[in-house]
Design a protein around this motif. Structure first.
Motif, PDB file in Angstrom:
ATOM      1  N   ALA A 198      38.208  37.006  44.688  1.00  0.00           N
ATOM      2  CA  ALA A 198      37.222  35.963  44.979  1.00  0.00           C
ATOM      3  C   ALA A 198      36.166  36.478  45.924  1.00  0.00           C
ATOM      4  CB  ALA A 198      37.926  34.740  45.564  1.00  0.00           C
ATOM      5  N   ALA A 199      36.585  37.331  46.852  1.00  0.00           N
ATOM      6  CA  ALA A 199      35.611  37.885  47.798  1.00  0.00           C
ATOM      7  C   ALA A 199      34.659  38.838  47.095  1.00  0.00           C
ATOM      8  CB  ALA A 199      36.343  38.610  48.927  1.00  0.00           C
ATOM      9  N   ALA A 200      35.132  39.552  46.039  1.00  0.00           N
ATOM     10  CA  ALA A 200      34.287  40.506  45.334  1.00  0.00           C
ATOM     11  C   ALA A 200      33.301  39.808  44.402  1.00  0.00           C
ATOM     12  CB  ALA A 200      35.135  41.493  44.537  1.00  0.00           C
ATOM     13  N   PHE A 215      30.548  41.162  39.924  1.00  0.00           N
ATOM     14  CA  PHE A 215      31.488  41.778  40.859  1.00  0.00           C
ATOM     15  C   PHE A 215      30.904  43.081  41.420  1.00  0.00           C
ATOM     16  CE2 PHE A 215      34.252  39.137  38.274  1.00  0.00           C
ATOM     17  CZ  PHE A 215      35.065  38.542  39.221  1.00  0.00           C
ATOM     18  N   ALA A 216      29.632  43.390  41.089  1.00  0.00           N
ATOM     19  CA  ALA A 216      29.019  44.633  41.546  1.00  0.00           C
ATOM     20  C   ALA A 216      28.933  44.649  43.057  1.00  0.00           C
ATOM     21  CB  ALA A 216      27.627  44.792  40.948  1.00  0.00           C
ATOM     22  N   GLY A 217      29.140  45.847  43.628  1.00  0.00           N
ATOM     23  CA  GLY A 217      29.116  45.974  45.087  1.00  0.00           C
ATOM     24  C   GLY A 217      27.755  46.379  45.628  1.00  0.00           C
ATOM     25  N   ASP A 274      22.813  48.153  36.664  1.00  0.00           N
ATOM     26  CA  ASP A 274      23.532  48.825  35.578  1.00  0.00           C
ATOM     27  C   ASP A 274      24.315  47.813  34.761  1.00  0.00           C
ATOM     28  OD1 ASP A 274      22.536  51.277  36.289  1.00  0.00           O
ATOM     29  OD2 ASP A 274      24.302  51.864  37.466  1.00  0.00           O
ATOM     30  N   GLU A 275      24.962  46.889  35.456  1.00  0.00           N
ATOM     31  CA  GLU A 275      25.767  45.879  34.769  1.00  0.00           C
ATOM     32  C   GLU A 275      24.917  45.007  33.859  1.00  0.00           C
ATOM     33  OE1 GLU A 275      29.003  43.413  36.905  1.00  0.00           O
ATOM     34  OE2 GLU A 275      27.260  42.085  36.778  1.00  0.00           O
ATOM     35  N   LEU A 319      25.461  44.586  47.860  1.00  0.00           N
ATOM     36  CA  LEU A 319      25.085  43.314  47.267  1.00  0.00           C
ATOM     37  C   LEU A 319      25.924  42.207  47.884  1.00  0.00           C
ATOM     38  CD1 LEU A 319      23.238  42.145  45.034  1.00  0.00           C
ATOM     39  CD2 LEU A 319      25.188  42.335  43.475  1.00  0.00           C
ATOM     40  N   GLU A 320      25.259  41.162  48.379  1.00  0.00           N
ATOM     41  CA  GLU A 320      25.941  40.031  49.006  1.00  0.00           C
ATOM     42  C   GLU A 320      25.752  38.792  48.152  1.00  0.00           C
ATOM     43  OE1 GLU A 320      27.757  40.443  51.622  1.00  0.00           O
ATOM     44  OE2 GLU A 320      27.091  42.474  52.158  1.00  0.00           O
TER      45      GLU A 320
END
Length: 378
Positions: free
Chosen positions: A10-12, A30-32, A39-40, A59-60
């Motif tokens: 959930a956090a990701a 879910f990209a960081g 890309d996604e 990414l936030e």
């Protein structure tokens, strides 16, 4: 552990806003990082494109990611044509960004293949005012929202001809300025003569060797045209048309004699010289009578008189029209017909007289119609 994994997942998970060239949408990811998100979402980024935040930034949840694709436009920078890249949303923004540092930047609107006007491939402004400079006046319009060049011209009530030019720049007050320059055209012609031909026709009323102009020749005229277009101080010429004959040439017609000349008549024999006693034969002293001239012989005095009548006795004279030469005013063709070479006026007086005698023996005194009649030779 299961509960802990669910909390980590959930956090990701994040919900972010992605704006690509003005098209914004909400994306679950879910990209960081920003690069991972792009890309996604299969968003390709070129080296000249603008991305914010930086692609390496984390990414936030709730972030806004903006991508602006660079495009190339042709601009005039201080009078020099250049191709420049910009990520601006409007032509106005691009010009303003290029124009930093006091450079004068303009962009020319393009034309379609059929000659009609096309707007630039990006909006001109987005709700900002625009000055339209046309036909000696400035018209300020303010479109609602995005507007291309054609939209602004429509708001100003300006119609364009196929020869008109449209240039986008900025005015002294940094207001976007669309300048319309009317094109003018003119047709220019080039005229040149068409040479005439010379034809010959046989004429049995003229002797062989005689010629007479039956119809004077006259040159014709032909013309071709080219379209010249002038826009402002620039002028260009289109390809010239094919020649069109407007006046046909008139052929020169020359009659050429075919009638054979009559055979020369033998000269009458000379009368015998009288004797000293006045009788017609013999003399009181017993001497013989003076022999008569041979048949057909012509006195040298006659040829001298003929030459004096024809040419004033000048063996090198040439007639004013350049056709007749020498003592007996031979034409070159007649001179050649009796064996002469070169020009008659370049031959010796003796040769000229010899060939005149040959001509007289062949064709008679009619070769010199005026002077032979004047001297009583025919």
């Amino acid at each position: 552990m299961a509960t802990g994994g669910g909390i980590a997942a959930a956090a990701a998970h994040k919900s972010v806003q992605l704006d690509v060239d003005g098209v914004e949408r909400t994306v679950s990811t879910f990209a960081g990082s920003v690069a991972g998100l792009l890309d996604e979402q299969d968003v390709a980024v070129g080296e000249r494109d603008a991305v914010g935040p930086d692609p390496d930034a984390p990414l936030e949840d709730g972030d806004l990611v903006v991508v602006r694709s660079a495009r190339q436009i042709r601009v005039d920078v201080d009078g020099e044509q250049r191709a420049m890249w910009t990520t601006a949303d409007t032509t106005a923004e691009a010009i303003q960004s290029f124009g930093e540092g006091g450079r004068e930047i303009t962009v020319a609107a393009s034309r379609s293949r059929d000659g009609s006007r096309q707007a630039l491939d990006m909006p001109l402004v987005d709700g900002e005012p625009v000055d339209v400079v046309v036909d000696g006046q400035t018209i300020r319009v303010t479109p609602e929202g995005e507007a291309h060049v054609d939209d602004v011209l429509d708001l100003a009530g300006t119609s364009l001809g196929k020869l008109d030019d449209v240039v986008v720049g900025t005015g002294d007050d940094d207001i976007v300025q669309v300048t319309v320059t009317r094109g003018q055209h003119s047709m220019r012609t080039h005229v040149e003569p068409v040479p005439y031909e010379t034809t010959e026709q046989e004429d049995d009323s003229l002797y062989v060797g005689e010629r007479r102009v039956v119809q004077e020749g006259a040159e014709g005229l032909r013309v071709r045209a080219a379209l010249h277009v002038k826009t402002g101080d620039q002028e260009s010429a289109g390809e010239a048309s094919e020649f069109v004959t407007v006046t046909e040439p008139v052929a020169e017609i020359v009659a050429v004699g075919t009638k054979e000349r009559p055979a020369p008549q033998p000269a009458a024999p000379a009368a015998p010289a009288p004797s000293a006693s006045g009788s017609s034969s013999g003399s009181s002293s017993g001497g013989s009578a003076t022999p008569s001239a041979p048949s057909g012989a012509v006195s040298g005095d006659v040829w001298a008189a003929l030459a004096q009548c024809e040419s004033g006795g000048n063996p090198t004279v040439v007639s004013s029209n350049g056709l007749y030469h020498g003592l007996y005013q031979f034409s070159v063709a007649t001179w050649q017909s009796v064996g002469g070479t070169g020009l008659p006026s370049q031959a010796s007086p003796a040769e000229q007289t010899q060939r005149a005698q040959m001509l007289q023996a062949r064709s008679g005194w009619g070769q010199w119609p005026h002077c032979s009649a004047k001297l009583g030779l025919r």
